[in-house]
Write a protein that holds these residues in place. Sequence first.
Motif, PDB file in Angstrom:
ATOM      1  N   ASN A 242       0.848  -1.194   0.000  1.00 25.68           N
ATOM      2  CA  ASN A 242       0.000   0.000   0.000  1.00 25.68           C
ATOM      3  C   ASN A 242       0.884   1.245   0.000  1.00 25.68           C
ATOM      4  OD1 ASN A 242      -2.060   1.868   0.367  1.00 25.68           O
ATOM      5  ND2 ASN A 242      -2.272   1.452   2.561  1.00 25.68           N
ATOM      6  N   LEU A 243       0.716   2.105  -0.988  1.00 30.23           N
ATOM      7  CA  LEU A 243       1.466   3.367  -1.075  1.00 30.23           C
ATOM      8  C   LEU A 243       0.478   4.515  -1.031  1.00 30.23           C
ATOM      9  CD1 LEU A 243       4.072   5.015  -1.541  1.00 30.23           C
ATOM     10  CD2 LEU A 243       3.664   4.763  -3.994  1.00 30.23           C
ATOM     11  N   GLN A 244       0.722   5.453  -0.105  1.00 33.02           N
ATOM     12  CA  GLN A 244      -0.158   6.611   0.017  1.00 33.02           C
ATOM     13  C   GLN A 244       0.665   7.902  -0.040  1.00 33.02           C
ATOM     14  OE1 GLN A 244      -2.486   8.105   3.742  1.00 33.02           O
ATOM     15  NE2 GLN A 244      -3.927   6.826   2.595  1.00 33.02           N
ATOM     16  N   ALA A 245       0.226   8.802  -0.904  1.00 36.81           N
ATOM     17  CA  ALA A 245       0.819  10.137  -0.996  1.00 36.81           C
ATOM     18  C   ALA A 245      -0.215  11.144  -0.512  1.00 36.81           C
ATOM     19  CB  ALA A 245       1.228  10.443  -2.428  1.00 36.81           C
ATOM     20  N   TYR A 246       0.196  11.977   0.440  1.00 38.14           N
ATOM     21  CA  TYR A 246      -0.727  12.929   1.049  1.00 38.14           C
ATOM     22  C   TYR A 246      -0.170  14.332   0.879  1.00 38.14           C
ATOM     23  CZ  TYR A 246      -3.007  15.594   4.815  1.00 38.14           C
ATOM     24  OH  TYR A 246      -3.675  16.550   5.532  1.00 38.14           O
ATOM     25  N   ASN A 247      -1.021  15.235   0.382  1.00 39.81           N
ATOM     26  CA  ASN A 247      -0.615  16.623   0.174  1.00 39.81           C
ATOM     27  C   ASN A 247      -1.681  17.535   0.758  1.00 39.81           C
ATOM     28  OD1 ASN A 247      -0.950  19.217  -1.718  1.00 39.81           O
ATOM     29  ND2 ASN A 247       1.211  18.645  -1.658  1.00 39.81           N
ATOM     30  N   LYS A 248      -1.272  18.431   1.645  1.00 37.93           N
ATOM     31  CA  LYS A 248      -2.243  19.340   2.247  1.00 37.93           C
ATOM     32  C   LYS A 248      -2.003  20.788   1.847  1.00 37.93           C
ATOM     33  CE  LYS A 248       0.176  19.699   6.714  1.00 37.93           C
ATOM     34  NZ  LYS A 248       0.025  19.549   8.175  1.00 37.93           N
ATOM     35  N   ALA A 249      -1.281  20.970   0.715  1.00 34.29           N
ATOM     36  CA  ALA A 249      -1.127  22.328   0.182  1.00 34.29           C
ATOM     37  C   ALA A 249      -2.409  22.713  -0.531  1.00 34.29           C
ATOM     38  CB  ALA A 249       0.050  22.372  -0.782  1.00 34.29           C
ATOM     39  N   ARG A 250      -2.890  23.905  -0.281  1.00 33.92           N
ATOM     40  CA  ARG A 250      -4.164  24.331  -0.835  1.00 33.92           C
ATOM     41  C   ARG A 250      -4.051  24.528  -2.336  1.00 33.92           C
ATOM     42  NH1 ARG A 250      -7.512  28.896   2.183  1.00 33.92           N
ATOM     43  NH2 ARG A 250      -7.649  27.111   3.598  1.00 33.92           N
ATOM     44  N   GLY A 251      -4.904  23.843  -3.089  1.00 31.68           N
ATOM     45  CA  GLY A 251      -4.977  23.998  -4.532  1.00 31.68           C
ATOM     46  C   GLY A 251      -6.225  24.767  -4.920  1.00 31.68           C
ATOM     47  N   ARG A 252      -6.456  24.866  -6.203  1.00 25.74           N
ATOM     48  CA  ARG A 252      -7.611  25.631  -6.669  1.00 25.74           C
ATOM     49  C   ARG A 252      -8.931  24.958  -6.299  1.00 25.74           C
ATOM     50  NH1 ARG A 252      -8.671  27.678 -12.926  1.00 25.74           N
ATOM     51  NH2 ARG A 252     -10.565  28.902 -12.459  1.00 25.74           N
ATOM     52  N   PHE A 253      -8.933  23.627  -6.336  1.00 26.28           N
ATOM     53  CA  PHE A 253     -10.160  22.889  -6.091  1.00 26.28           C
ATOM     54  C   PHE A 253     -10.089  21.994  -4.857  1.00 26.28           C
ATOM     55  CE2 PHE A 253      -9.936  23.577 -10.719  1.00 26.28           C
ATOM     56  CZ  PHE A 253     -11.087  24.330 -10.888  1.00 26.28           C
ATOM     57  N   TYR A 254      -9.073  22.156  -4.047  1.00 30.98           N
ATOM     58  CA  TYR A 254      -8.957  21.299  -2.883  1.00 30.98           C
ATOM     59  C   TYR A 254      -8.043  21.952  -1.846  1.00 30.98           C
ATOM     60  CZ  TYR A 254      -4.484  20.055  -5.021  1.00 30.98           C
ATOM     61  OH  TYR A 254      -3.234  20.110  -5.577  1.00 30.98           O
ATOM     62  N   ASP A 255      -8.192  21.513  -0.611  1.00 27.03           N
ATOM     63  CA  ASP A 255      -7.282  21.910   0.461  1.00 27.03           C
ATOM     64  C   ASP A 255      -6.270  20.821   0.752  1.00 27.03           C
ATOM     65  OD1 ASP A 255      -8.511  24.299   0.677  1.00 27.03           O
ATOM     66  OD2 ASP A 255      -9.598  23.855   2.529  1.00 27.03           O
ATOM     67  N   ALA A 256      -6.619  19.576   0.397  1.00 26.52           N
ATOM     68  CA  ALA A 256      -5.706  18.453   0.585  1.00 26.52           C
ATOM     69  C   ALA A 256      -6.172  17.307  -0.309  1.00 26.52           C
ATOM     70  CB  ALA A 256      -5.685  18.003   2.047  1.00 26.52           C
ATOM     71  N   PHE A 257      -5.240  16.436  -0.661  1.00 22.65           N
ATOM     72  CA  PHE A 257      -5.633  15.246  -1.398  1.00 22.65           C
ATOM     73  C   PHE A 257      -4.770  14.064  -0.967  1.00 22.65           C
ATOM     74  CE2 PHE A 257      -2.215  16.632  -4.297  1.00 22.65           C
ATOM     75  CZ  PHE A 257      -1.578  15.419  -4.576  1.00 22.65           C
ATOM     76  N   LYS A 258      -5.328  12.865  -1.166  1.00 20.36           N
ATOM     77  CA  LYS A 258      -4.626  11.615  -0.874  1.00 20.36           C
ATOM     78  C   LYS A 258      -4.736  10.707  -2.090  1.00 20.36           C
ATOM     79  CE  LYS A 258      -6.959  10.734   2.900  1.00 20.36           C
ATOM     80  NZ  LYS A 258      -7.445  10.109   4.164  1.00 20.36           N
ATOM     81  N   LEU A 259      -3.613  10.167  -2.492  1.00 15.40           N
ATOM     82  CA  LEU A 259      -3.579   9.160  -3.543  1.00 15.40           C
ATOM     83  C   LEU A 259      -3.147   7.847  -2.901  1.00 15.40           C
ATOM     84  CD1 LEU A 259      -3.692   8.254  -6.524  1.00 15.40           C
ATOM     85  CD2 LEU A 259      -1.284   8.926  -6.711  1.00 15.40           C
ATOM     86  N   THR A 260      -3.991   6.840  -2.994  1.00 14.41           N
ATOM     87  CA  THR A 260      -3.712   5.541  -2.385  1.00 14.41           C
ATOM     88  C   THR A 260      -3.732   4.469  -3.464  1.00 14.41           C
ATOM     89  OG1 THR A 260      -4.808   6.252  -0.344  1.00 14.41           O
ATOM     90  CG2 THR A 260      -4.390   3.894  -0.614  1.00 14.41           C
ATOM     91  N   ALA A 261      -2.626   3.793  -3.629  1.00 19.72           N
ATOM     92  CA  ALA A 261      -2.525   2.692  -4.583  1.00 19.72           C
ATOM     93  C   ALA A 261      -2.158   1.431  -3.821  1.00 19.72           C
ATOM     94  CB  ALA A 261      -1.483   2.996  -5.656  1.00 19.72           C
ATOM     95  N   ALA A 262      -2.859   0.340  -4.098  1.00 23.18           N
ATOM     96  CA  ALA A 262      -2.627  -0.892  -3.344  1.00 23.18           C
ATOM     97  C   ALA A 262      -2.698  -2.103  -4.262  1.00 23.18           C
ATOM     98  CB  ALA A 262      -3.647  -1.043  -2.215  1.00 23.18           C
ATOM     99  N   TYR A 263      -1.884  -3.080  -3.938  1.00 25.47           N
ATOM    100  CA  TYR A 263      -1.953  -4.396  -4.583  1.00 25.47           C
ATOM    101  C   TYR A 263      -2.148  -5.433  -3.485  1.00 25.47           C
ATOM    102  CZ  TYR A 263      -0.369  -8.893  -6.341  1.00 25.47           C
ATOM    103  OH  TYR A 263      -0.293 -10.225  -6.643  1.00 25.47           O
ATOM    104  N   GLN A 264      -3.094  -6.337  -3.702  1.00 19.60           N
ATOM    105  CA  GLN A 264      -3.338  -7.416  -2.753  1.00 19.60           C
ATOM    106  C   GLN A 264      -3.324  -8.757  -3.472  1.00 19.60           C
ATOM    107  OE1 GLN A 264      -6.419  -6.528   0.477  1.00 19.60           O
ATOM    108  NE2 GLN A 264      -7.019  -5.059  -1.109  1.00 19.60           N
ATOM    109  N   ASN A 265      -2.861  -9.760  -2.767  1.00 23.78           N
ATOM    110  CA  ASN A 265      -2.899 -11.122  -3.281  1.00 23.78           C
ATOM    111  C   ASN A 265      -3.519 -12.021  -2.214  1.00 23.78           C
ATOM    112  OD1 ASN A 265      -1.172 -13.976  -3.392  1.00 23.78           O
ATOM    113  ND2 ASN A 265      -1.909 -13.262  -5.374  1.00 23.78           N
ATOM    114  N   PHE A 266      -4.539 -12.767  -2.617  1.00 20.10           N
ATOM    115  CA  PHE A 266      -5.233 -13.696  -1.730  1.00 20.10           C
ATOM    116  C   PHE A 266      -5.029 -15.110  -2.262  1.00 20.10           C
ATOM    117  CE2 PHE A 266      -7.452  -9.680  -1.815  1.00 20.10           C
ATOM    118  CZ  PHE A 266      -7.812  -9.424  -0.502  1.00 20.10           C
ATOM    119  N   GLN A 267      -4.638 -16.012  -1.396  1.00 21.36           N
ATOM    120  CA  GLN A 267      -4.511 -17.415  -1.773  1.00 21.36           C
ATOM    121  C   GLN A 267      -5.245 -18.269  -0.745  1.00 21.36           C
ATOM    122  OE1 GLN A 267      -0.572 -18.838  -2.863  1.00 21.36           O
ATOM    123  NE2 GLN A 267       0.113 -16.758  -3.334  1.00 21.36           N
ATOM    124  N   GLU A 268      -6.073 -19.168  -1.241  1.00 21.34           N
ATOM    125  CA  GLU A 268      -6.798 -20.075  -0.361  1.00 21.34           C
ATOM    126  C   GLU A 268      -7.057 -21.381  -1.102  1.00 21.34           C
ATOM    127  OE1 GLU A 268     -11.400 -18.746  -0.899  1.00 21.34           O
ATOM    128  OE2 GLU A 268     -10.146 -17.353   0.243  1.00 21.34           O
TER     129      GLU A 268
END
Length: 808
Positions: free
Chosen positions: A386-412
């Motif tokens: 799981n990789l998360q990038a968080y930015n709280k610098a104020r932009g034109r359309f946001y005050d903060a944003f989070k980008l979360t990318a994840a890979y999961q593997n399930f074996q059963e």
Amino acid sequence: MSLNITYKFFLLVFSLFLGVTQAQEIQVLDQESGQPIFNVAVFNADKSKATVTDFDGKCDISAFERQERITFKHLGYITYKVTKNHLRKIGSKALLAPNAQQLEEVVMSVSRWEQQKKDVPQKITTVSAAAVSFTNPQTSADLLQSTGQVFVQKSQLGGGSPMIRGFATNRLLIAVDGVRMNNAIFRGGNLQNVISIDPFSIKNTEVVFGPGSVIYGSDAIGGVMNFYTKGPEVSSLDSLKVKGAAGYRFASANMEHTGHGEISLSKGKWGAFSSVSFSDFDDLTMGTRGPDSYLREQYAARVNGEDVLLVNDTPEKQLPTGYDQLNLMQKIAFHPSNRWQFDLGAYYSETSDYARYDRLIRPNTTGDGLRNAEWYYGPQQWFMGNLQAYNKARGRFYDAFKLTAAYQNFQESRHSRRFGNDERHNNFENVDALSINLDFENKRMKNFRWYYGGEFLYNKISSNGYAENIETGAAQGIASRYPDGSRWESSALYFNSEYKAQPNLSLLGGVRYSHVWINTRFDTTYYPFPFTEEKLSTGALTGSLGLSWFPKADLQFTLNGSTGFRAPNIDDMGKVFDSEPGAVVVPNPALKPEYAYNVEFGVRKNFGDVLTLRGAAYYTYLVDALVRRDYTFNGEDEIWYDGELSQVQAIQNAANAFVYGFEFGLDAYLNENLTLKGNLTLTEGEEKDKDGTHVPGRHVAPTFGDFHVIWRNQRVKADLFVNYNGEIPFDDLAPSERSKAYIYAQDANGNPYSPSWTTLNLRSQWLFANHLKVSATLENITNERYRTYSSGIVAPGANLILGVDYVF
């Protein structure tokens, strides 16, 4: 002689002076976690002397007199008063107890951003790391059950399937650090995936009751369980900061031995956190007072190449149920500035093989033996990056944003063999799951706070199977459980908002559109399917609107309306000949989503910061419910499968359903040491087939609750509590439960039913030297023999749990 006396006098004065000097600085700590508390107000009776604690929880109290009474006050803690002289005697440490009365608690699961819990119209239960440490659960399923507000079913020791407001399994959503764990083969039957989450690694857990589809999309009909894990504490110090903990737990009912270790490193802009836990569980022993039908009187064994039935010399021991589990977690954090944060996490969990106990106690058709000689799950493995990038610098359309990318593997995998048959069937499943979430927060408008974002999910399923002769080793292919190479995808956009209409009135609302694609290809090598490929493309629009109103500071009303949905997944559409008791489940490609419409009302009243009462009522209506019903395969309603003539069934949009219920809670703070807590949940529900047939809901839990008497001081906490489950009579059992009479007791008419039960329990914890904690718990003191509703395994009998934790 006089010189020696002078020297001793000087030494005594110096020692006293040194002791007094050292006592001038004290440290304020959280009583449960041992962590320092920042910004605690420290003052005397008339407030003529005052100071506050720093980031390390320390402050100088040299201005106070030895016998002067000092008050320690913090918003999130119970006010503590003590003399300076007493502080010196107990090691210059002040331990503050968290104040559960506070409504300023922050939650994240409703919008993916921090919100005041008091402003949220949905019911949310939170469990802190300190509460986890005190309850000392064996698994995360046990953690949920310890809240007294989530019902948990268990088919075997290595399991735990939560039920919330009449919904379970793939109608509930599990998330870890905001990433959904639900995948395309989450089934309608009981699920064990929640045990992959290590309770030792949890920072806090939030359970959202009711639909959460606006934020989490498909599956979040009955509720959301979001587990937030621990991580490094990044500081701006150039020196290396090291923190860590180690723990051990023993439980007598299954001879559990669990070890845990964690370490956190931070220096400058970097931080790292490592966690490892290993548990070894032996076979579980049930209680001595209860139905004899629960006893494990015989079991299957392989002797000289043949299956035989052996007498169990200790029928209270459930053979076989033991297994072991390993959990690993590694996190790395990089915070280059106050505006940017980057967090990388890797999670891994693996069990050993573990028996499906309810299948091993199932009798054969003649009733004089057992149906299965073997039925076990192979190792359940889960990995997430799981990789998360968080930015709280104020932009034109946001005050903060989070980008979360994840890979999961399930074996059963599943492995089964009929009694007296040398052929073992083996099925293996592998799921690769990708997810990307982009979440924005904007709070620039005066009384509005906006949240919006998008999500993309992709699942690919690998599935295969083979049969092997356990005597000769010969193997041959068999049909896979799912169409191999199937794909499940989802894309969504959502918008959520919070409006502070008045200081005492908050409105929350949101909308989401999700689209789901399924692509499956069926192999006709083993069965003559009337189709070879099926595709699904369907969308769903969901929304929510609610309010939180404080007509007075000590009175809160909440009202919320919401919709939820669950799109068909690969398990619904493409499960290839899964055997159920007396039936065989076949694929059905003609499915569409099911929708839920929910309304709930809540009230909370505080009586003078001494007693708080909570209540909630809700009603949920489910349309086009995906349920298992009788079906035909190539025109036949019965077929021979695995050597048995079986009724053909399939998942279908064959019913509507309703669930309603009431939830009550109380917290009474009688004095600084004594607290009372309690919860009670009542749920009713039915499914109505489109032919007009009414049947009880399968996942409608019995009435259940708990009541706790908690006593604590600066070093000791003790909890004497009762757990209660009501009866489900035969008439209220779902048809699928009636067909499993072997897991239930018999009523006066010989029909299966789920009896009521009550257990008495005592839990305690001692804090030594601010670093060492020792805990002792005695569960089921009266040694009751009981089986929770729908569970295959019988609950533990009298169970002594011992634990020790060291923090450095």
